[in-house]
Design a protein around this motif. Structure first.
Motif, short mmCIF file in Angstrom:
data_model
loop_
_atom_site.label_atom_id
_atom_site.label_comp_id
_atom_site.label_asym_id
_atom_site.label_seq_id
_atom_site.Cartn_x
_atom_site.Cartn_y
_atom_site.Cartn_z
N TYR A 1 -3.19 -4.58 -3.65
CA TYR A 1 -3.64 -4.28 -2.29
C TYR A 1 -5.06 -4.74 -1.98
O TYR A 1 -5.46 -4.77 -0.83
N VAL B 1 0.84 -1.20 0.00
CA VAL B 1 0.00 0.00 0.00
C VAL B 1 0.88 1.26 0.00
O VAL B 1 0.64 2.20 -0.76
N LYS B 2 1.92 1.25 0.84
CA LYS B 2 2.84 2.39 0.86
C LYS B 2 3.55 2.55 -0.48
O LYS B 2 3.72 3.67 -0.97
N TYR B 3 3.95 1.44 -1.07
CA TYR B 3 4.64 1.51 -2.37
C TYR B 3 3.69 2.04 -3.44
O TYR B 3 4.10 2.83 -4.30
N ALA B 4 2.43 1.61 -3.40
CA ALA B 4 1.44 2.12 -4.36
C ALA B 4 1.35 3.63 -4.26
O ALA B 4 1.34 4.34 -5.27
N GLY B 5 1.30 4.15 -3.03
CA GLY B 5 1.22 5.59 -2.84
C GLY B 5 2.46 6.32 -3.32
O GLY B 5 2.38 7.38 -3.92
N ALA B 6 3.63 5.73 -3.08
CA ALA B 6 4.88 6.37 -3.48
C ALA B 6 5.11 6.31 -4.98
O ALA B 6 5.64 7.24 -5.57
N PHE C 1 -1.55 2.15 -8.56
CA PHE C 1 -2.69 1.79 -7.72
C PHE C 1 -3.51 0.63 -8.28
O PHE C 1 -4.68 0.48 -7.95
N GLY D 1 2.64 5.58 -7.37
CA GLY D 1 1.48 5.93 -8.20
C GLY D 1 0.87 4.73 -8.89
O GLY D 1 -0.02 4.88 -9.73
#
Length: 144
Positions: free
Chosen positions: A42, A28-33, A37, A35
């Protein structure tokens, strides 16, 4: 961290491994960092509906794990010149991965001391899910 020097490395030498214990939270953190998604990274129900074993690791995150392996190997005075990977298997959170590698070639080019390596991510079953190659430039003891 230990600094490796060109003169200390032999073809066939193993690169010190890097262990990773990826979690869903990390995805989830990697998706946010990053982009990225896409829900397969997740959302368990979405992943299962797409015939996956559950959420799976981002390919680029696995690339990053192998990049860490090589930058650790290159050390503070070395450089990662090239990194290439292939995604051959899916990895899931909660299963330890080990980034491994071995030296396949070493040579000097101009004033650079290059080391080519075979690299891979290995899952708990010993399967190579993400094979690749890398080239690092290592410092030389003779050019200090």
């Amino acid at each position: 961290m230990k600094q490796f020097y060109y003169e200390d490395i032999e073809v066939g030498s193993e690169i010190p491994p890097v262990e990773k214990d990826p979690t869903t939270q990390q995805l989830v953190k990697y998706a946010g960092a990053s982009g990225d998604f896409y829900q397969i990274h997740y959302d368990k129900d979405f992943a299962l509906a797409n015939k996956l074993p559950g959420v799976i690791l981002h390919g680029a995150l696995k690339n990053g794990f192998l990049g860490q392996l090589m930058t650790n190997f290159a050390g503070e005075h070395g450089w990662l010149q090239k990194l290439s990977v292939q995604y051959r298997g899916m990895d899931v959170p909660g299963v330890k991965l080990i980034a491994r590698g071995k030296v396949t070639k070493k040579y000097a080019q101009s004033d650079r001391h290059l080391v080519e390596c075979e690299i891979w991510l290995e899952n708990a079953k010993g399967e190579k899910t993400t094979p690749g190659s890398a080239t690092v430039i290592l410092p030389s003891r003779n050019s200090r």
